[in-house]
Scaffold this motif. Structure first.
Motif, PDB file in Angstrom:
ATOM      1  N   LEU A   1      -6.907  -1.153   6.150  1.00  0.00           N
ATOM      2  CA  LEU A   1      -5.806  -1.086   5.184  1.00  0.00           C
ATOM      3  C   LEU A   1      -6.366  -0.996   3.778  1.00  0.00           C
ATOM      4  CD1 LEU A   1      -3.034  -3.737   5.366  1.00  0.00           C
ATOM      5  CD2 LEU A   1      -4.109  -3.198   3.216  1.00  0.00           C
ATOM      6  N   LYS A   2      -5.800  -0.094   3.012  1.00  0.00           N
ATOM      7  CA  LYS A   2      -6.274   0.042   1.632  1.00  0.00           C
ATOM      8  C   LYS A   2      -5.195  -0.494   0.682  1.00  0.00           C
ATOM      9  CE  LYS A   2      -8.400   3.525  -1.303  1.00  0.00           C
ATOM     10  NZ  LYS A   2      -7.429   4.061  -2.219  1.00  0.00           N
ATOM     11  N   PRO A   3      -5.499  -1.603   0.004  1.00  0.00           N
ATOM     12  CA  PRO A   3      -4.465  -2.141  -0.890  1.00  0.00           C
ATOM     13  C   PRO A   3      -4.180  -1.214  -2.053  1.00  0.00           C
ATOM     14  CG  PRO A   3      -6.447  -3.494  -0.950  1.00  0.00           C
ATOM     15  CD  PRO A   3      -6.760  -2.339  -0.067  1.00  0.00           C
ATOM     16  N   LEU A   4      -3.035  -1.391  -2.649  1.00  0.00           N
ATOM     17  CA  LEU A   4      -2.683  -0.617  -3.828  1.00  0.00           C
ATOM     18  C   LEU A   4      -3.668  -0.968  -4.950  1.00  0.00           C
ATOM     19  CD1 LEU A   4      -0.270   1.305  -4.291  1.00  0.00           C
ATOM     20  CD2 LEU A   4       0.904  -0.565  -5.459  1.00  0.00           C
ATOM     21  N   ALA A   5      -4.079   0.020  -5.715  1.00  0.00           N
ATOM     22  CA  ALA A   5      -5.052  -0.228  -6.795  1.00  0.00           C
ATOM     23  C   ALA A   5      -4.465  -1.200  -7.822  1.00  0.00           C
ATOM     24  CB  ALA A   5      -5.401   1.095  -7.469  1.00  0.00           C
ATOM     25  N   GLU A   6      -5.358  -2.012  -8.407  1.00  0.00           N
ATOM     26  CA  GLU A   6      -4.911  -3.050  -9.359  1.00  0.00           C
ATOM     27  C   GLU A   6      -4.085  -2.448 -10.512  1.00  0.00           C
ATOM     28  OE1 GLU A   6      -8.103  -5.698 -10.507  1.00  0.00           O
ATOM     29  OE2 GLU A   6      -6.868  -6.399 -12.190  1.00  0.00           O
ATOM     30  N   LEU A   7      -4.532  -1.289 -10.963  1.00  0.00           N
ATOM     31  CA  LEU A   7      -3.825  -0.647 -12.073  1.00  0.00           C
ATOM     32  C   LEU A   7      -2.388  -0.302 -11.706  1.00  0.00           C
ATOM     33  CD1 LEU A   7      -5.341  -0.161 -14.697  1.00  0.00           C
ATOM     34  CD2 LEU A   7      -5.316   2.285 -14.171  1.00  0.00           C
TER      35      LEU A   7
ATOM     36  N   GLU B   1      -3.459 -13.226   2.009  1.00  0.00           N
ATOM     37  CA  GLU B   1      -3.859 -14.620   2.160  1.00  0.00           C
ATOM     38  C   GLU B   1      -4.872 -14.769   3.295  1.00  0.00           C
ATOM     39  OE1 GLU B   1      -2.967 -16.759   0.001  1.00  0.00           O
ATOM     40  OE2 GLU B   1      -1.431 -15.547  -0.991  1.00  0.00           O
ATOM     41  N   PRO B   2      -5.986 -15.452   3.022  1.00  0.00           N
ATOM     42  CA  PRO B   2      -6.994 -15.634   4.073  1.00  0.00           C
ATOM     43  C   PRO B   2      -6.359 -16.187   5.355  1.00  0.00           C
ATOM     44  CG  PRO B   2      -7.791 -16.481   1.984  1.00  0.00           C
ATOM     45  CD  PRO B   2      -6.360 -16.080   1.761  1.00  0.00           C
ATOM     46  N   GLY B   3      -6.808 -15.655   6.481  1.00  0.00           N
ATOM     47  CA  GLY B   3      -6.304 -16.148   7.762  1.00  0.00           C
ATOM     48  C   GLY B   3      -5.130 -15.345   8.299  1.00  0.00           C
ATOM     49  N   THR B   4      -4.565 -14.460   7.453  1.00  0.00           N
ATOM     50  CA  THR B   4      -3.421 -13.668   7.948  1.00  0.00           C
ATOM     51  C   THR B   4      -3.933 -12.343   8.532  1.00  0.00           C
ATOM     52  OG1 THR B   4      -3.117 -12.600   5.791  1.00  0.00           O
ATOM     53  CG2 THR B   4      -1.852 -14.618   6.193  1.00  0.00           C
ATOM     54  N   PRO B   5      -3.153 -11.727   9.446  1.00  0.00           N
ATOM     55  CA  PRO B   5      -3.568 -10.425   9.988  1.00  0.00           C
ATOM     56  C   PRO B   5      -3.750  -9.371   8.891  1.00  0.00           C
ATOM     57  CG  PRO B   5      -1.801 -11.362  11.318  1.00  0.00           C
ATOM     58  CD  PRO B   5      -1.960 -12.268  10.134  1.00  0.00           C
ATOM     59  N   LEU B   6      -2.910  -9.440   7.848  1.00  0.00           N
ATOM     60  CA  LEU B   6      -3.023  -8.450   6.774  1.00  0.00           C
ATOM     61  C   LEU B   6      -4.364  -8.588   6.038  1.00  0.00           C
ATOM     62  CD1 LEU B   6      -0.792  -6.455   6.047  1.00  0.00           C
ATOM     63  CD2 LEU B   6      -0.341  -7.799   4.010  1.00  0.00           C
ATOM     64  N   TYR B   7      -4.792  -9.820   5.856  1.00  0.00           N
ATOM     65  CA  TYR B   7      -6.077 -10.095   5.204  1.00  0.00           C
ATOM     66  C   TYR B   7      -7.208  -9.487   6.039  1.00  0.00           C
ATOM     67  CZ  TYR B   7      -9.921 -12.883   3.248  1.00  0.00           C
ATOM     68  OH  TYR B   7     -11.094 -13.293   2.670  1.00  0.00           O
ATOM     69  N   ARG B   8      -7.127  -9.723   7.364  1.00  0.00           N
ATOM     70  CA  ARG B   8      -8.178  -9.176   8.255  1.00  0.00           C
ATOM     71  C   ARG B   8      -8.188  -7.653   8.203  1.00  0.00           C
ATOM     72  NH1 ARG B   8      -6.717 -13.527  11.373  1.00  0.00           N
ATOM     73  NH2 ARG B   8      -5.227 -12.392  12.634  1.00  0.00           N
ATOM     74  N   ASP B   9      -6.985  -7.066   8.209  1.00  0.00           N
ATOM     75  CA  ASP B   9      -6.901  -5.596   8.160  1.00  0.00           C
ATOM     76  C   ASP B   9      -7.582  -5.059   6.901  1.00  0.00           C
ATOM     77  OD1 ASP B   9      -5.579  -5.507  10.534  1.00  0.00           O
ATOM     78  OD2 ASP B   9      -3.594  -5.139   9.675  1.00  0.00           O
ATOM     79  N   ARG B  10      -7.402  -5.756   5.813  1.00  0.00           N
ATOM     80  CA  ARG B  10      -8.022  -5.313   4.560  1.00  0.00           C
ATOM     81  C   ARG B  10      -9.537  -5.494   4.623  1.00  0.00           C
ATOM     82  NH1 ARG B  10      -7.405  -8.268  -1.170  1.00  0.00           N
ATOM     83  NH2 ARG B  10      -8.780  -9.681  -0.063  1.00  0.00           N
TER      84      ARG B  10
ATOM     85  N   PRO C   1       0.821  -1.216   0.000  1.00  0.00           N
ATOM     86  CA  PRO C   1       0.000   0.000   0.000  1.00  0.00           C
ATOM     87  C   PRO C   1       0.858   1.271   0.000  1.00  0.00           C
ATOM     88  CG  PRO C   1      -0.899  -1.608   1.519  1.00  0.00           C
ATOM     89  CD  PRO C   1       0.375  -2.190   0.995  1.00  0.00           C
ATOM     90  N   ASP C   2       0.449   2.218  -0.819  1.00  0.00           N
ATOM     91  CA  ASP C   2       1.135   3.512  -0.970  1.00  0.00           C
ATOM     92  C   ASP C   2       2.479   3.442  -1.682  1.00  0.00           C
ATOM     93  OD1 ASP C   2      -0.969   4.782   0.339  1.00  0.00           O
ATOM     94  OD2 ASP C   2      -0.045   4.447   2.312  1.00  0.00           O
ATOM     95  N   GLN C   3       2.891   2.277  -2.113  1.00  0.00           N
ATOM     96  CA  GLN C   3       4.188   2.191  -2.790  1.00  0.00           C
ATOM     97  C   GLN C   3       4.120   2.885  -4.152  1.00  0.00           C
ATOM     98  OE1 GLN C   3       5.553  -1.809  -3.680  1.00  0.00           O
ATOM     99  NE2 GLN C   3       7.674  -1.213  -3.331  1.00  0.00           N
ATOM    100  N   THR C   4       5.168   3.634  -4.460  1.00  0.00           N
ATOM    101  CA  THR C   4       5.196   4.323  -5.754  1.00  0.00           C
ATOM    102  C   THR C   4       6.158   3.594  -6.694  1.00  0.00           C
ATOM    103  OG1 THR C   4       7.021   5.677  -5.018  1.00  0.00           O
ATOM    104  CG2 THR C   4       4.807   6.592  -4.690  1.00  0.00           C
ATOM    105  N   LYS C   5       6.044   3.927  -7.952  1.00  0.00           N
ATOM    106  CA  LYS C   5       6.954   3.347  -8.949  1.00  0.00           C
ATOM    107  C   LYS C   5       8.394   3.735  -8.599  1.00  0.00           C
ATOM    108  CE  LYS C   5       7.835   3.507 -13.897  1.00  0.00           C
ATOM    109  NZ  LYS C   5       7.371   3.897 -15.217  1.00  0.00           N
ATOM    110  N   LYS C   6       8.550   4.981  -8.157  1.00  0.00           N
ATOM    111  CA  LYS C   6       9.891   5.469  -7.833  1.00  0.00           C
ATOM    112  C   LYS C   6      10.506   4.642  -6.699  1.00  0.00           C
ATOM    113  CE  LYS C   6      12.160   9.737  -6.598  1.00  0.00           C
ATOM    114  NZ  LYS C   6      11.915  10.977  -5.886  1.00  0.00           N
ATOM    115  N   SER C   7       9.698   4.380  -5.679  1.00  0.00           N
ATOM    116  CA  SER C   7      10.261   3.646  -4.530  1.00  0.00           C
ATOM    117  C   SER C   7      10.531   2.188  -4.909  1.00  0.00           C
ATOM    118  CB  SER C   7       9.364   3.783  -3.294  1.00  0.00           C
ATOM    119  OG  SER C   7       8.493   2.683  -3.191  1.00  0.00           O
TER     120      SER C   7
END
Ligand code: SF4
Length: 396
Positions: free
Chosen positions: A217-223, A203-212, A173-179
């Motif tokens: 947590l807002k994942p990076l857009a698919e594009l 992945e289902p069952g992980t804390p990151l999945y629950r956060d989403r 999340p929030d990662q840029t092309k530059k970074s």
């Protein structure tokens, strides 16, 4: 369509041996690999692992790869790693030129440790760097710092490991092309022979999945993820790395004849998974494939130890793949690789005509620029690679 599996010829290539070390210092919130943080079970696990090796000995197989993954194998000292390699050699026929890989977490190693790993027989190191950006490392819940990552790479090379691979994660999340480009630049500075660049998955069952799921947590857009994928392909190709699987890249190197050859820098072990070569997996949660059978161990270190203490194999499941299942697997694994599905091999193996039975699907995918079909290959385009699962499902 298929009567039986009699048309299936045995695979004569050497097999792969995978050993799952189910221990980590701390669980990372995105990870769904099985591991625990209780180090007190190391000795009992080692005894159980050696028993499992003795019980699964197979004189019909020889191995040219041994891969210690996990978990975090580098939580074990070099003596223990040496003991594992030695025990594997006693139970299985490990060929003299075998690729012996150890996965390393930068937060668990020192120069001395690398030197000792090398003496114990390890000849390939894969370092889980994940990112050279402190913000990303924190997001990923890694135990190591950017400085640890650089040090681990330097130490591994100083200790004489020429065959070095680095793992990176992007699409954070929030990662840029530059970074992301900065991460890639830093990764290739040390000229590793191999790079694995994985898109962050939830992945289902992980804390990151629950956060989403719960909106924290807002994942990076698919594009944007697609753009980062394209950036990866372009950057690595411009810097001498050849993509051979969706997430894997091998450095081109000069051979004696002066030709470039990225083939020898691929992960020989991982290639076995994608090429239908038999492999045996040891340790909790490890999977094995002995054509046409697949079996897997329980995901519980304590149960794994108890079973083996009772001279019982710690199996959680076994299945005999039907020809239809093997065919689906061959499509999925073939499409993962840039070489794609080798049509003559496929036709011979399954006694079918690939181009004829998948004519409609192939035409549909070709028009959409997701697949390319040549005389003997069917492969995903770079755009298609982003949709592997749904494309493979269309064949099914
Ligand atoms: S160190 Fe590796 S195996 Fe362990 S929790 Fe983190 S990502 Fe998973």
């Amino acid at each position: 369509m298929f009567q039986n599996s009699s048309c299936f010829t045995p695979n004569l290539q050497p097999a792969g041996l995978y050993i799952h070390i189910p221990f980590c210092v701390k669980k990372c919130p995105y990870c769904d690999f099985y591991s625990i943080t209780n180090g007190s079970l190391h000795p009992a696990f080692m005894d159980a692992l050696i028993s499992e090796m003795r019980m699964t000995r197979d004189p019909n197989l020889m191995f040219d790869t041994l891969y210690m993954g996990g978990g975090t194998p580098s939580v074990l000292d070099s003596k223990t790693i040496g003991k594992i390699i030695e025990a594997a050699r006693q139970s299985y026929e490990i060929l003299p030129h075998a690729e012996i890989t150890l996965e390393v977490n930068p937060g668990t190693v020192s120069l001395k440790q690398f030197e000792e790993y090398r003496c114990s027989g390890v000849n390939r190191i894969n370092i889980g760097v994940q990112s050279f950006d402190p913000v990303n490392l924190q997001f990923l819940g890694r135990i190591h710092s950017v400085r640890d990552a650089h040090a681990a790479v330097t130490w591994a090379q100083k200790a004489g490991f020429e065959n070095l691979g680095l793992d990176l994660i992007y699409g954070i999340p929030d990662q840029t092309k530059k970074s992301w480009l900065r991460d890639l630049k830093l990764a290739i500075e040390s000229e590793p022979r191999h790079l694995s660049c994985y898109i962050l998955s939830f992945e289902p069952g992980t804390p990151l999945y629950r956060d989403r799921q719960e909106g924290r947590l807002k994942p990076l857009a698919e594009l944007q993820v697609c753009e980062l994928f394209e950036t990866t392909l372009e950057f690595l190709s411009n810097h001498g790395y050849v993509q051979y699987e969706i997430s894997n890249f091998a450095r081109k190197s000069m051979t004696r004849s002066g030709l470039t050859d990225a083939d020898r820098n691929r992960s020989r072990h991982n290639m076995k998974y994608w090429k239908f070569v038999p492999y045996i997996g040891l340790g909790p949660s490890a999977h094995s494939f002995l054509d046409p059978k697949r079996y897997w161990n329980c995901e519980d270190v304590k149960k794994y130890i108890q079973d083996l203490e009772a001279e019982k194999l710690p199996r959680a499941g076994v299945e005999r793949l039907s020809m239809e299942q093997l065919m689906i697997e061959a499509i999925y694994l073939g499409l993962r690789q840039t070489k794609g599905i080798l049509i003559d091999v496929f036709d011979k193996k399954f006694a079918v005509n690939f181009k004829a039975i998948f004519k409609k699907v192939i035409a549909n995918l070709e028009v959409r620029g997701l697949i390319v079909l040549s005389r003997n290959r069917c492969a995903l385009t770079s755009k298609g690679m982003l949709y592997l699962d749904s494309i493979a499902a269309m064949f099914i």
